[in-house]
Structure formats: structure tokens, C-alpha cells
Enzyme design. Sequence first.
Site, PDB file in Angstrom:
ATOM      1  N   PHE A   1       0.867  -1.178   0.000  1.00 57.80           N
ATOM      2  CA  PHE A   1       0.000   0.000   0.000  1.00 57.80           C
ATOM      3  C   PHE A   1       0.896   1.218   0.000  1.00 57.80           C
ATOM      4  O   PHE A   1       1.408   1.623   1.042  1.00 57.80           O
ATOM      5  CB  PHE A   1      -0.879  -0.049   1.258  1.00 57.80           C
ATOM      6  CG  PHE A   1      -2.135   0.758   1.143  1.00 57.80           C
ATOM      7  CD1 PHE A   1      -2.935   0.677   0.022  1.00 57.80           C
ATOM      8  CD2 PHE A   1      -2.526   1.602   2.167  1.00 57.80           C
ATOM      9  CE1 PHE A   1      -4.105   1.418  -0.079  1.00 57.80           C
ATOM     10  CE2 PHE A   1      -3.699   2.341   2.074  1.00 57.80           C
ATOM     11  CZ  PHE A   1      -4.489   2.249   0.946  1.00 57.80           C
ATOM     12  N   GLU A   2       1.140   1.790  -1.159  1.00 48.94           N
ATOM     13  CA  GLU A   2       2.090   2.885  -1.278  1.00 48.94           C
ATOM     14  C   GLU A   2       1.472   4.033  -2.054  1.00 48.94           C
ATOM     15  O   GLU A   2       0.506   3.837  -2.790  1.00 48.94           O
ATOM     16  CB  GLU A   2       3.369   2.387  -1.983  1.00 48.94           C
ATOM     17  CG  GLU A   2       4.076   1.244  -1.258  1.00 48.94           C
ATOM     18  CD  GLU A   2       4.640   1.639   0.101  1.00 48.94           C
ATOM     19  OE1 GLU A   2       4.780   2.852   0.364  1.00 48.94           O
ATOM     20  OE2 GLU A   2       4.922   0.739   0.919  1.00 48.94           O
TER      21      GLU A   2
ATOM     22  N   ASP B   1      -4.993  -2.059  -1.087  1.00 54.32           N
ATOM     23  CA  ASP B   1      -5.216  -2.326   0.331  1.00 54.32           C
ATOM     24  C   ASP B   1      -5.505  -3.826   0.526  1.00 54.32           C
ATOM     25  O   ASP B   1      -6.610  -4.293   0.236  1.00 54.32           O
ATOM     26  CB  ASP B   1      -6.397  -1.475   0.809  1.00 54.32           C
ATOM     27  CG  ASP B   1      -6.639  -1.619   2.303  1.00 54.32           C
ATOM     28  OD1 ASP B   1      -6.058  -2.540   2.908  1.00 54.32           O
ATOM     29  OD2 ASP B   1      -7.409  -0.819   2.860  1.00 54.32           O
TER      30      ASP B   1
ATOM     31  N   LEU C   1       2.585  -7.331   6.606  1.00 56.77           N
ATOM     32  CA  LEU C   1       1.943  -6.017   6.669  1.00 56.77           C
ATOM     33  C   LEU C   1       2.298  -5.328   7.985  1.00 56.77           C
ATOM     34  O   LEU C   1       2.287  -5.966   9.037  1.00 56.77           O
ATOM     35  CB  LEU C   1       0.413  -6.194   6.630  1.00 56.77           C
ATOM     36  CG  LEU C   1      -0.322  -5.932   5.312  1.00 56.77           C
ATOM     37  CD1 LEU C   1       0.285  -6.682   4.164  1.00 56.77           C
ATOM     38  CD2 LEU C   1      -1.789  -6.250   5.451  1.00 56.77           C
ATOM     39  N   ALA C   2       2.606  -4.058   7.922  1.00 56.58           N
ATOM     40  CA  ALA C   2       2.745  -3.261   9.145  1.00 56.58           C
ATOM     41  C   ALA C   2       2.035  -1.947   8.886  1.00 56.58           C
ATOM     42  O   ALA C   2       2.379  -1.231   7.944  1.00 56.58           O
ATOM     43  CB  ALA C   2       4.206  -3.016   9.485  1.00 56.58           C
TER      44      ALA C   2
ATOM     45  N   TYR D   1       6.108  -2.804  24.373  1.00 47.71           N
ATOM     46  CA  TYR D   1       6.002  -3.669  23.197  1.00 47.71           C
ATOM     47  C   TYR D   1       5.287  -4.979  23.540  1.00 47.71           C
ATOM     48  O   TYR D   1       4.097  -5.117  23.363  1.00 47.71           O
ATOM     49  CB  TYR D   1       7.378  -3.925  22.529  1.00 47.71           C
ATOM     50  CG  TYR D   1       7.155  -4.459  21.129  1.00 47.71           C
ATOM     51  CD1 TYR D   1       7.154  -3.604  20.036  1.00 47.71           C
ATOM     52  CD2 TYR D   1       6.843  -5.803  20.908  1.00 47.71           C
ATOM     53  CE1 TYR D   1       6.859  -4.072  18.758  1.00 47.71           C
ATOM     54  CE2 TYR D   1       6.542  -6.286  19.650  1.00 47.71           C
ATOM     55  CZ  TYR D   1       6.559  -5.423  18.575  1.00 47.71           C
ATOM     56  OH  TYR D   1       6.264  -5.889  17.323  1.00 47.71           O
TER      57      TYR D   1
ATOM     58  N   LYS E   1       0.601  -9.428  18.603  1.00 48.19           N
ATOM     59  CA  LYS E   1       1.576 -10.471  18.246  1.00 48.19           C
ATOM     60  C   LYS E   1       1.203 -11.816  18.897  1.00 48.19           C
ATOM     61  O   LYS E   1       1.395 -12.870  18.292  1.00 48.19           O
ATOM     62  CB  LYS E   1       2.995 -10.048  18.654  1.00 48.19           C
ATOM     63  CG  LYS E   1       3.551  -8.878  17.825  1.00 48.19           C
ATOM     64  CD  LYS E   1       3.585  -9.194  16.337  1.00 48.19           C
ATOM     65  CE  LYS E   1       4.184  -8.082  15.508  1.00 48.19           C
ATOM     66  NZ  LYS E   1       3.978  -8.254  14.060  1.00 48.19           N
TER      67      LYS E   1
ATOM     68  N   VAL F   1      15.012  -4.069  13.841  1.00 49.06           N
ATOM     69  CA  VAL F   1      15.768  -3.380  12.788  1.00 49.06           C
ATOM     70  C   VAL F   1      15.132  -2.019  12.540  1.00 49.06           C
ATOM     71  O   VAL F   1      14.026  -1.750  13.014  1.00 49.06           O
ATOM     72  CB  VAL F   1      15.755  -4.180  11.455  1.00 49.06           C
ATOM     73  CG1 VAL F   1      16.628  -5.413  11.517  1.00 49.06           C
ATOM     74  CG2 VAL F   1      14.334  -4.526  11.033  1.00 49.06           C
TER      75      VAL F   1
END
Length: 392
Positions: free
Chosen positions: A74-75, A111, A140-141, A236, A245, A275
Site C-alpha cells: 500500500f504505497e 489495500d 503487513l505493518a 512492546y 503479536k 531493525v
Amino acid sequence: MVVKPQIANNVCRTSHPLGCRKEVENQINYVKSKGKIKSNIKNALILGGSGGYGLASRIVLAYGMNANTLSVSFERAASEEKTATPGWYNNMAFSEFAKRDGLKEKTIVGDAFLESSKENIIKEAKNFFDGKIDCVIYSLATGIRKDEKEGITYRSTLKPIGKDYSGFGVDFMTEELIQVNMPAANEEEIKATVKVMGGDDWRLWIEALIKEDMLSENALTLAYSYIGPEMTKAIYRDGTIGKAKDDLEETAINIDKMMQEKLHGHAYVSVAKAVVTRASAVIPAMPLYISILFKVMKDKNIHEGCIEQMYRQFREKIYSDKGFILDEKQRLRLDDLELREDVQKEVALAWDKIKDNDSLKQNADLNQFRDEYLHLHGFGLDGIDYNADVQI
Ligand code: NAD
């Protein structure tokens, strides 16, 4: 346009097309230098394949295993005055290099959460792949998911659960410590975060692919998770994103069962290391932790980015001589080096020493974090003239 970085509050609003192209090329060259991985993957679908772990997975699948890759992300394209998102340029670069190198690829922007997208993408997949799909990467994030059936748009939050959080964070551009105060999440916020970043959409994807008979015998699907250290636990793993998660990891067990029964296939969560990605830069306390971690791991010669992790995943944890290397919860573990006792001991020592901006500089590698963040947006790379006009 002459494109310069515009960064505020750990978010960069511009990206450089030639620099993004260079970054993709560097990742491709890394995989080429490491050699081929023997696998049964011919066709791979990557959901979230334009950046971070998804893009690195795609590059390893294509260049390390000769797989045909179909990627969905999705850009945003460029407008007259605004550059595109880095993922947009990454997609263009990947397509260009794959074509040059004789690799079959298709790149879709849309999407992935929407039911209509699933239908269209599966239709495209039927035309694109010569046969069924052997590997589905779910990477996906995002902070937002629209559920058309319920007519609700869910927004995820990054908040602690049970009690408010107060601690240090860092502005990696100004190199200043910042105070982070976050109120505890309410039930609605927890639910919304699970809805956006949990396993629900991954399961829907796999069910839709099975229904359309698009998954091959022995197919594999992976989604990425994170555990992390004590220092980031409150926000987190014990926070709203951690609940998502947990849900993703539980879903993996259920999808795995379904895939074993129907296809002798497998679904696993792969726990990756921290990262620098666009997603991780905005998680409070994460840039500070990652900057310390980088210093420690670089000193020990075990520093890795997305591409190194994804290559190691396929070579050593999936297509190893012993087959899948899983932990007791059926997860692949790429955070083994990050969570090594000696690494975490040193990170914790450095973390405790950070009290002000001077001690911050001594104990954390903010340069490395900043460099990697800039690289993600195509800035600071060798061989690019950043004063020259560029077609955006
Ligand atoms: P990223 O921001 O670099 O990439 C996210 C991808 O998702 C992009 O390709 C983006 O276009 C795509 N995307 C977002 N919304 C979408 C939508 N609605 N439809 C289609 N595509 C969409 O993220 P990342 O850091 O690589 O994260 C990927 C996964 O890896 C996440 O599950 C994350 O939790 C996990 N992970 C990240 C880290 C880390 O340190 N960054 C560590 C361990 C695990």
C-alpha cells in the site's frame, strides 16, 4: 526536483527515487553474493513486499531461489510537488532489476485488507503464476484497517496495558533524549490493535487462497513477529502491539493445522530481530533500544539488517539440513543473536547509564540508526548526486 530529507519526530516525509533504487540494488547484490538456496518454492506471494522484512523476503525468494514473485503493498505515488513513498520507488526498482535479470514478477499496489482486493489479487495470481503458490509471506505493518463488512475503520495504538508508562525515548535526528509518557490502553484500543496487527487478516488470506485452490501441496506461509528485551516490554510485548503479536502467534498454530490437514503445508511465525524500518522508528523507546543494540552487536560482529535476517531465515532455519528449526512454541527464531545473554547484558548496562544527552551519545549508536533510516528513504547513499534534479 532536488530532493532532500524532511524529517520531524522520527518520520521522514520525502524519499529519493535513485537512492531507494540503490538500496534495493544493494540488497539484491547481497543475496547474489551469498549464493542460491535450494528450495521447492517456485511461486511466492508477498503481502507487504515494498519495504522492511517483506521486501527483503521478496528479494531472497527471487534472487536466492529464482521464485516468481507477486507482491502487494500500500504505497503512494508522487504528485507534482511531493515525492512518492519509499515503498513506491522500491517497487519500481525491484521490477526494473527483476526484468533485467530475467525474473518473473508482478507488483500490485492496493489495500490487502479489503475483501475486494483479495478477490482481485487472487484473480491476478491465477493469471500471473504458472501453477499454484508455494509460499505466502504476510508482512503487513500499518496503523489502520478498514473492515468493510462491519463498516468500521480500526486504528492500532502503541500503548502499555494495565498501567501508564513513563521512560526515555530519543529523537535520532537531534540526538536528544525525550521523555515518553503514555497512558495505559483501554479495552477498545487493545481490540483495535489486535484487529489491525493480529492474525485475523492473515487467516482470511490463507482461507481465501485455499478456497480458490491456489495453494500448492506442501505450501508454506510465514508472518513476522517480535519479542524483544525487558527494556521495551512494557510498551512492546506486554503492550497493545504485544497482544496483537500473541494473537498472530496463536493464529499461526491454527493456520498450520489447517494447512497440514489440507495440503501437508505449514504456517509459522518467524520472530525477527529489531531493525530500522518505517514502522519501528515510530514505536516509542524502540529507536533508543535499537541504537544501543546496534553498538553492541556491531562490536561483536553480529550486526544484521532485514536482508541478512531474511537470507539466514531461509538458508538456516527453513531449508537447513535438518528442515525447519523451531522453538518450543513452533516459531522460527531469528532474534537468537539479539537475545543472546551476553548481548542483552551489555545492552542493559548501557541502557542504565543513559541519563542525559552526553551519556546517550557514548552508549548508543545513533549515527548507525540515522544512517539506516536515511537509507530507507534513499538518502545518504554512495554514488548518488543529491544536489541534482531528479525525476520523482
Ligand atoms: P514496513 O513498514 O517496512 O513494511 C510494511 C509493509 O506493509 C509495506 O510494504 C507496506 O506497503 C505494507 N502495507 C501496509 N498497509 C498495507 C495494506 N493495507 N495493504 C497492503 N500492504 C500494506 O514494516 P516492517 O517493519 O518490515 O514490518 C513487517 C512485519 O515485521 C510486521 O509484522 C512487524 O511487526 C514485523 N517485525 C518488525 C521488526 C522491526 O524491527 N521492524 C522486528 C520484528 C518483526
